[in-house]
Design a protein around this motif. Structure first.
Motif, mmCIF file in Angstrom:
data_model
loop_
_atom_site.group_PDB
_atom_site.id
_atom_site.type_symbol
_atom_site.label_atom_id
_atom_site.label_comp_id
_atom_site.label_asym_id
_atom_site.label_seq_id
_atom_site.Cartn_x
_atom_site.Cartn_y
_atom_site.Cartn_z
ATOM 1 N N SER A 243 0.761 -1.189 -0.119
ATOM 2 C CA SER A 243 0.153 -0.194 -0.006
ATOM 3 C C SER A 243 0.882 1.323 0.062
ATOM 4 O O SER A 243 0.272 2.472 -0.042
ATOM 5 N N ARG A 244 2.133 1.143 0.042
ATOM 6 C CA ARG A 244 2.733 2.205 0.066
ATOM 7 C C ARG A 244 4.099 2.494 -0.787
ATOM 8 O O ARG A 244 4.792 3.398 -0.939
ATOM 9 N N ILE A 245 3.852 1.635 -1.830
ATOM 10 C CA ILE A 245 4.879 2.048 -2.955
ATOM 11 C C ILE A 245 4.187 2.344 -4.384
ATOM 12 O O ILE A 245 4.752 2.699 -5.311
ATOM 13 N N GLY A 246 2.808 2.849 -4.157
ATOM 14 C CA GLY A 246 2.219 3.451 -5.384
ATOM 15 C C GLY A 246 2.062 2.442 -6.407
ATOM 16 O O GLY A 246 2.212 2.865 -7.618
ATOM 17 N N ALA A 247 1.616 1.391 -6.200
ATOM 18 C CA ALA A 247 1.657 -0.032 -6.982
ATOM 19 C C ALA A 247 0.332 0.338 -8.069
ATOM 20 O O ALA A 247 -0.582 1.141 -7.839
#
Length: 396
Positions: A243-247
């Protein structure tokens, strides 16, 4: 969680049931199955976050050749000879090239990554240590899973598992009936218990003394993570990493058909090639994205460690190729590069010094292929050398 195939409606005595693992893994079927595992097995979603970070840059033709077997070969040769399905190259944090030679591949396709999943699991262990969910790498398996008391894993530490040096289990031979990995595969597909396979594994050496590549070890790491965090592997991966990597897309783990259903931390993660490249960017950039420390810096550095004698490049023995070493669920290479690997030709190649990340998904005819692996490494290193040497003139 979703399931398309209900095992209760299948006939266990049928030839398909007996051979389903082989059918899923073999050409020509595997180009389809490797992008549609969620049609074949139960799954658990790994949710992306609310913020999407498009990869900067754009794909251009990549004019690179590599030498292999006395011939000068192109990337088109690589893709044809090694059954590439997806290929993404990042340099200095920007997308410089991508292609999707696979029949069912594309930017939104989610690829079965097999043992490349182990490298992701390692990233999660580093995060769990920083969170305080895991106390130390010297903790034993039974500190988190006391039900493994009395098994060959009783004295094994988390550090032993991460180094594939537990001293438990036999050499992974996918094509030999009755081996640990074949029993593990069969249990995942519904014939037997995954937990029983691990509990019945035999001790074959002292912990921490020799390398023996083991998906069973990686599975136990995933279970330690779940016990330590109180979350499923998919939920913890989503909350603390994905949820934090900008997927671009949600990812997913497929789950065992046998109950209790479980994610295969050593081999069932599925994601787009671009999103896998985002994981590589984290590793290339000391675990930092947009100024935020997502994976601990010291944990990223640990993945390149090369000072353990039995894990050194060329010292892995019969369960590793001689051009690799091993560290922290990653395969190390000369010059500081390392790669996550999955059977049938899945790669997440990271060269921090050159700031190059390359993802290659493939559909090899067999699980392991030393020659195709050597050729792939030669091509990836040629790309890295060209990018780091003459990056401005590389792309037309």
């Amino acid at each position: 969680m979703t399931s398309v195939i209900d095992p209760h409606h299948l006939q266990p005595s049928s030839s398909w049931w007996e051979r389903q693992g082989d059918l899923i893994m073999r050409r020509p079927f595997n180009e389809w199955t490797f992008t549609h595992m969620n049609w074949l097995l139960p799954t658990e979603r790994v949710a992306r976050g609310p913020v999407h970070r498009p990869l900067p840059g754009r794909s251009r033709p990549l004019d690179v050749t590599y030498d292999f077997g006395g011939a000068e070969l192109s990337l088109a040769d690589l893709h044809r000879r090694t059954f590439t399905t997806a290929f993404v190259v990042l340099h200095r944090g920007e997308l410089v090239h991508e292609s999707y030679p696979g029949a069912f591949a594309g930017p939104r396709a989610r690829f079965q990554l097999f043992s490349l999943s182990k490298s992701l699991t390692s990233m999660l262990v580093g995060i769990a240590l920083a969170d305080g969910a895991i106390g130390a790498l010297t903790d034993r398996v039974i500190d988190y899973r006391p039900d493994f008391t009395g098994t060959a894993y009783e004295s094994t530490t988390l550090a032993d598992l991460l180094a594939m040096s537990s001293g438990v289990g036999d050499i992974e031979q996918w094509d030999v009936p009755g081996t640990d990995i074949k029993r593990f595969e069969e249990a995942c597909l519904g014939r037997g218990s995954v937990e029983d396979v691990l509990r019945s594994a035999r001790r074959t050496g002292a912990p921490g003394e020799r390398f023996n590549y083991s998906t069973l070890d990686a599975q136990l790491i995933g279970w330690v993570l779940e016990a330590a965090t109180g979350k499923t592997l998919a939920r913890y991966a989503a909350d603390r990493l994905w949820s934090r990597i900008g997927a671009d897309r949600d990812a997913y783990y497929w789950l065992s058909r046998s109950r209790p259903r479980t994610a295969i931390g050593g081999g069932s993660f599925n994601a787009t090639a671009r999103d896998v490249a985002r994981l590589g960017l984290l590793m290339a950039h000391d675990g930092v994205l947009d100024g935020e420390q997502i994976v601990p810096r010291d944990w990223v550095a640990r993945s390149g460690v090369r000072d353990v004698a039995h894990l050194a490049i060329g010292a892995l023995g019969s369960s590793g190729y001689d051009h690799y070493g091993y560290a922290n669920q990653w395969w190390t290479l000369d010059g500081g590069a390392y790669t996550g690997l999955g059977v049938h030709g899945q790669y997440l190649f990271v060269d921090p010094a050159a700031d190059v990340v390359i993802v290659k998904c493939s559909a090899w005819p067999t699980e392991d292929d030393p020659e195709r692996d050597r050729e792939t490494v030669a091509a990836l290193r040629a790309i890295t050398a060209r990018l780091s040497g003459r990056s401005a003139s590389l792309v037309a």
